[in-house]
Design a protein around this motif. Sequence first.
Motif, PDB file in Angstrom:
ATOM      1  N   TRP A 109      39.040  10.946 -28.411  1.00  0.00           N
ATOM      2  CA  TRP A 109      38.611  11.780 -27.287  1.00  0.00           C
ATOM      3  C   TRP A 109      37.510  12.735 -27.714  1.00  0.00           C
ATOM      4  O   TRP A 109      36.588  13.015 -26.940  1.00  0.00           O
ATOM      5  N   GLN A 110      37.600  13.238 -28.947  1.00  0.00           N
ATOM      6  CA  GLN A 110      36.631  14.224 -29.403  1.00  0.00           C
ATOM      7  C   GLN A 110      35.221  13.651 -29.539  1.00  0.00           C
ATOM      8  O   GLN A 110      34.246  14.405 -29.652  1.00  0.00           O
ATOM      9  N   GLY A 114      32.645  11.949 -21.567  1.00  0.00           N
ATOM     10  CA  GLY A 114      33.255  11.744 -20.259  1.00  0.00           C
ATOM     11  C   GLY A 114      33.924  10.390 -20.167  1.00  0.00           C
ATOM     12  O   GLY A 114      33.608   9.459 -20.921  1.00  0.00           O
ATOM     13  N   VAL A 115      34.877  10.297 -19.236  1.00  0.00           N
ATOM     14  CA  VAL A 115      35.611   9.050 -18.988  1.00  0.00           C
ATOM     15  C   VAL A 115      35.693   8.849 -17.485  1.00  0.00           C
ATOM     16  O   VAL A 115      36.061   9.771 -16.744  1.00  0.00           O
ATOM     17  N   SER A 130      37.700  -1.213 -14.568  1.00  0.00           N
ATOM     18  CA  SER A 130      37.357  -0.964 -15.958  1.00  0.00           C
ATOM     19  C   SER A 130      37.289   0.529 -16.211  1.00  0.00           C
ATOM     20  O   SER A 130      36.897   1.305 -15.333  1.00  0.00           O
ATOM     21  N   LEU A 131      37.687   0.920 -17.389  1.00  0.00           N
ATOM     22  CA  LEU A 131      37.578   2.311 -17.815  1.00  0.00           C
ATOM     23  C   LEU A 131      36.272   2.455 -18.589  1.00  0.00           C
ATOM     24  O   LEU A 131      35.991   1.665 -19.499  1.00  0.00           O
ATOM     25  N   GLU A 132      35.470   3.443 -18.209  1.00  0.00           N
ATOM     26  CA  GLU A 132      34.170   3.662 -18.837  1.00  0.00           C
ATOM     27  C   GLU A 132      34.249   4.905 -19.727  1.00  0.00           C
ATOM     28  O   GLU A 132      34.572   5.991 -19.252  1.00  0.00           O
ATOM     29  N   LEU A 133      33.974   4.715 -21.003  1.00  0.00           N
ATOM     30  CA  LEU A 133      34.054   5.812 -21.966  1.00  0.00           C
ATOM     31  C   LEU A 133      32.658   6.099 -22.521  1.00  0.00           C
ATOM     32  O   LEU A 133      32.078   5.264 -23.225  1.00  0.00           O
ATOM     33  N   PHE A 134      32.130   7.267 -22.176  1.00  0.00           N
ATOM     34  CA  PHE A 134      30.766   7.649 -22.542  1.00  0.00           C
ATOM     35  C   PHE A 134      30.791   8.566 -23.762  1.00  0.00           C
ATOM     36  O   PHE A 134      31.363   9.657 -23.705  1.00  0.00           O
ATOM     37  N   PRO A 135      30.171   8.134 -24.862  1.00  0.00           N
ATOM     38  CA  PRO A 135      30.211   8.935 -26.094  1.00  0.00           C
ATOM     39  C   PRO A 135      29.280  10.144 -26.033  1.00  0.00           C
ATOM     40  O   PRO A 135      28.300  10.156 -25.286  1.00  0.00           O
ATOM     41  N   SER A 136      29.587  11.125 -26.836  1.00  0.00           N
ATOM     42  CA  SER A 136      28.736  12.310 -26.926  1.00  0.00           C
ATOM     43  C   SER A 136      27.698  12.162 -28.028  1.00  0.00           C
ATOM     44  O   SER A 136      26.835  13.031 -28.197  1.00  0.00           O
ATOM     45  N   TYR A 165      31.353   2.439 -23.842  1.00  0.00           N
ATOM     46  CA  TYR A 165      32.432   1.445 -23.897  1.00  0.00           C
ATOM     47  C   TYR A 165      32.934   1.140 -22.490  1.00  0.00           C
ATOM     48  O   TYR A 165      33.118   2.042 -21.665  1.00  0.00           O
ATOM     49  N   ARG A 166      33.197  -0.146 -22.244  1.00  0.00           N
ATOM     50  CA  ARG A 166      33.811  -0.580 -20.991  1.00  0.00           C
ATOM     51  C   ARG A 166      35.093  -1.333 -21.326  1.00  0.00           C
ATOM     52  O   ARG A 166      35.060  -2.363 -21.997  1.00  0.00           O
ATOM     53  N   VAL A 167      36.212  -0.811 -20.844  1.00  0.00           N
ATOM     54  CA  VAL A 167      37.519  -1.411 -21.138  1.00  0.00           C
ATOM     55  C   VAL A 167      38.100  -1.992 -19.858  1.00  0.00           C
ATOM     56  O   VAL A 167      38.663  -1.265 -19.031  1.00  0.00           O
ATOM     57  N   PRO A 168      37.991  -3.312 -19.647  1.00  0.00           N
ATOM     58  CA  PRO A 168      38.560  -3.927 -18.439  1.00  0.00           C
ATOM     59  C   PRO A 168      40.090  -3.952 -18.528  1.00  0.00           C
ATOM     60  O   PRO A 168      40.659  -4.017 -19.627  1.00  0.00           O
ATOM     61  N   PHE A 169      40.736  -3.917 -17.385  1.00  0.00           N
ATOM     62  CA  PHE A 169      42.193  -4.037 -17.366  1.00  0.00           C
ATOM     63  C   PHE A 169      42.631  -4.586 -16.012  1.00  0.00           C
ATOM     64  O   PHE A 169      41.909  -4.461 -15.016  1.00  0.00           O
TER      65      PHE A 169
END
Length: 217
Positions: A109-110, A114-115, A130-136, A165-169
């Motif tokens: 998370w650190q 944003g997610v 899909s979950l979108e995880l945007f890095p800092s 990152y894109r995490v499909p589910f």
Amino acid sequence: MLPSHTPSPAPDATVIRTGRRGAMVGLPCSVLLIAMGAVGVFGAVVIATGNQKGESTPGGYAGLVFMLALGVLGVFLFITNWANRKTRILVDSTGLWLDGGRLRNVIPWQSLAGVGLYWSKLGQRQKLYSLELFPSGPIDRDDPVLWTLVRDEEPLHPGLPRLHYRVPFPSGCQQQVVAAVQQYVPHLWLGESERAQGHIGRPDVKGHKERTRGRTQ
């Protein structure tokens, strides 16, 4: 087996068994396609041995070819679903873990700015999530576990990076995934956004091969 030094999720981590859910839907469908392909093989054998009733027509040949193609597709889907049946998403205070059974890694998370949640329509009634995880900061787009999740496209909001990152589910996991993320990092939650059909996309297989050529496996 995972190496003994591999970090592990917390014992109380939220576990979302995405592979099992996908297999419950995908495996029966793939078996049906394989059965249709088997019928096509039988028909081809009958024609090849001259034991068919009546004369063969171009339409009949086309039908057999189509059924054989469905059978090949069924075999491919069966192998894919079986290989991914143990895939899990785990969420804890450290981050979001991707566990494929043999390999595992975490997106902390650190390291994120944003997610968010993306979804698109699949037909008239179904949706893809899909979950979108945007890095800092920078990410390793060729990580052995996470590289298939990396996408390079316009972000959810200005200021967020293209590379994320894109995490499909499966759709049945939506509420569980969202609740788990909001439980640990509500300050990172960016909300939901509808995207164009087929938004899941594909990983950069060609680029990955070029960038990792010569690396020790």
